[in-house]
Write a protein that holds these residues in place. Structure first.
Motif, PDB file in Angstrom:
ATOM      1  N   PRO A  68      77.074  76.606  -6.814  1.00 17.04           N
ATOM      2  CA  PRO A  68      76.544  76.625  -5.772  1.00 17.04           C
ATOM      3  C   PRO A  68      76.616  77.750  -4.960  1.00 17.04           C
ATOM      4  N   ASN A  91      72.575  74.363  -6.268  1.00 16.01           N
ATOM      5  CA  ASN A  91      72.181  73.829  -4.945  1.00 16.01           C
ATOM      6  C   ASN A  91      71.029  74.618  -4.374  1.00 16.01           C
ATOM      7  N   ALA A  92      69.984  74.912  -5.148  1.00 18.80           N
ATOM      8  CA  ALA A  92      68.749  75.632  -4.887  1.00 18.80           C
ATOM      9  C   ALA A  92      68.194  74.676  -3.695  1.00 18.80           C
ATOM     10  N   GLY A  94      69.347  72.697  -1.403  1.00 16.18           N
ATOM     11  CA  GLY A  94      70.187  72.403  -0.356  1.00 16.18           C
ATOM     12  C   GLY A  94      70.611  71.075  -0.201  1.00 16.18           C
ATOM     13  N   THR A  95      70.604  70.383  -1.348  1.00 15.28           N
ATOM     14  CA  THR A  95      70.894  68.840  -1.349  1.00 15.28           C
ATOM     15  C   THR A  95      72.288  68.589  -1.402  1.00 15.28           C
ATOM     16  N   ARG A 101      73.878  77.543  -0.777  1.00 14.21           N
ATOM     17  CA  ARG A 101      72.571  77.194  -1.287  1.00 14.21           C
ATOM     18  C   ARG A 101      72.190  78.220  -2.296  1.00 14.21           C
ATOM     19  N   ARG A 103      69.672  80.373  -5.530  1.00 10.48           N
ATOM     20  CA  ARG A 103      68.460  80.617  -5.677  1.00 10.48           C
ATOM     21  C   ARG A 103      68.142  80.779  -7.081  1.00 10.48           C
ATOM     22  N   GLY A 117      62.535  73.759  -5.929  1.00 10.42           N
ATOM     23  CA  GLY A 117      63.794  74.769  -5.982  1.00 10.42           C
ATOM     24  C   GLY A 117      63.939  75.785  -6.679  1.00 10.42           C
TER      25      GLY A 117
END
Length: 241
Positions: A68, A91-92, A94-95, A101, A103, A117
């Motif tokens: 992440p 975690n692109a 953001g969940t 988060r 990229r 994402g």
């Protein structure tokens, strides 16, 4: 991971493809292999764009580089299976509550269907200034550069091997330009003898270099993946060059 069932029952369930008029035998054999490939069926069932998604997931399960918050660059990203795995794990979207988060940026020479994402761009990574463009899209240096690229097949095994090693070396040099210190480079290579120079190059630039053949790689394929971790960064002399 559960393995396909063996035995008479499994053989009876195998799909046979008849040779059609105008279809080459090689095409028929390829189609039959696809229809009977458990990873192809699993990718379809789980919504991935190809069996290659399981290759990068296996590599990450082993080496833990898609964390992440990581910035990831996927070279030659079509059809997008590696990006799909990366989006979830860094975690692109953001969940994952409470986690950083990441990229994900994918590059390819052709248009790729959008992936939630991920930022997908049409760009030749060998073009002048590509490294600066990529860092702009990532909003900084990459933590991971990964490549499942393969040069177009010529039908000559040794030629194809040399071509994919050259492509992998080019990807490595881009990684040297865009990776953050301690970053990771992951790329597909073909076993065949010409990869020695690539291995030397990576061992100079990274703290550890491993060569792995995931279970999701077909047993009759000569492909393997190099996972180079702990990028040492560039030397002052290189920075001044």
């Amino acid at each position: 991971m559960a393995k396909p069932t063996s035995g008479r029952g499994a053989r009876d369930l195998r799909v046979k493809v008849k040779t059609a008029r105008g279809r080459k035998l090689s095409s028929t054999l390829w189609l039959e292999r696809q229809l009977n490939d458990p990873y192809v069926a699993r990718a379809r069932a789980e919504g991935f764009r190809g069996r290659a998604a399981f290759k990068i997931s296996e590599l990450d399960d082993k080496f833990r580089f898609l964390v992440p918050g990581a910035r990831v660059l996927d070279l030659g990203c079509a059809p997008g299976g590696w990006c799909q795995i990366a989006v979830d794990r860094v975690n692109a979207l953001g969940t994952k509550g409470g986690k950083a988060r990441g990229r994900v940026v994918g590059l390819d020479l052709q248009e790729v269907e959008p992936i939630a994402g991920a930022e997908i761009h049409v760009l030749d990574f060998l073009s002048d200034g590509a490294d600066d463009v990529v860092k702009g899209w990532l909003d900084g240096p990459a933590d991971v550069v990964m490549s499942d690229m393969a040069a177009a097949s010529s039908g000559h095994k040794q030629t194809d091997h040399i071509r994919i090693i050259a492509l992998c070396e080019a990807a490595a040099y881009l990684a040297f330009d865009v990776l953050a210190e301690n970053g990771t480079f992951v790329a597909k290579v073909l076993a065949g003898g010409a990869e020695g120079e690539l291995q030397k190059l990576l061992k100079l630039r990274f703290k550890s270099v491993a060569n792995v053949k995931p279970n999701a790689s077909r047993s009759d394929s000569s492909e393997k993946f190099v996972v180079a971790r702990g990028f040492k960064g560039i030397s002052p002399d290189e920075a001044d060059a």
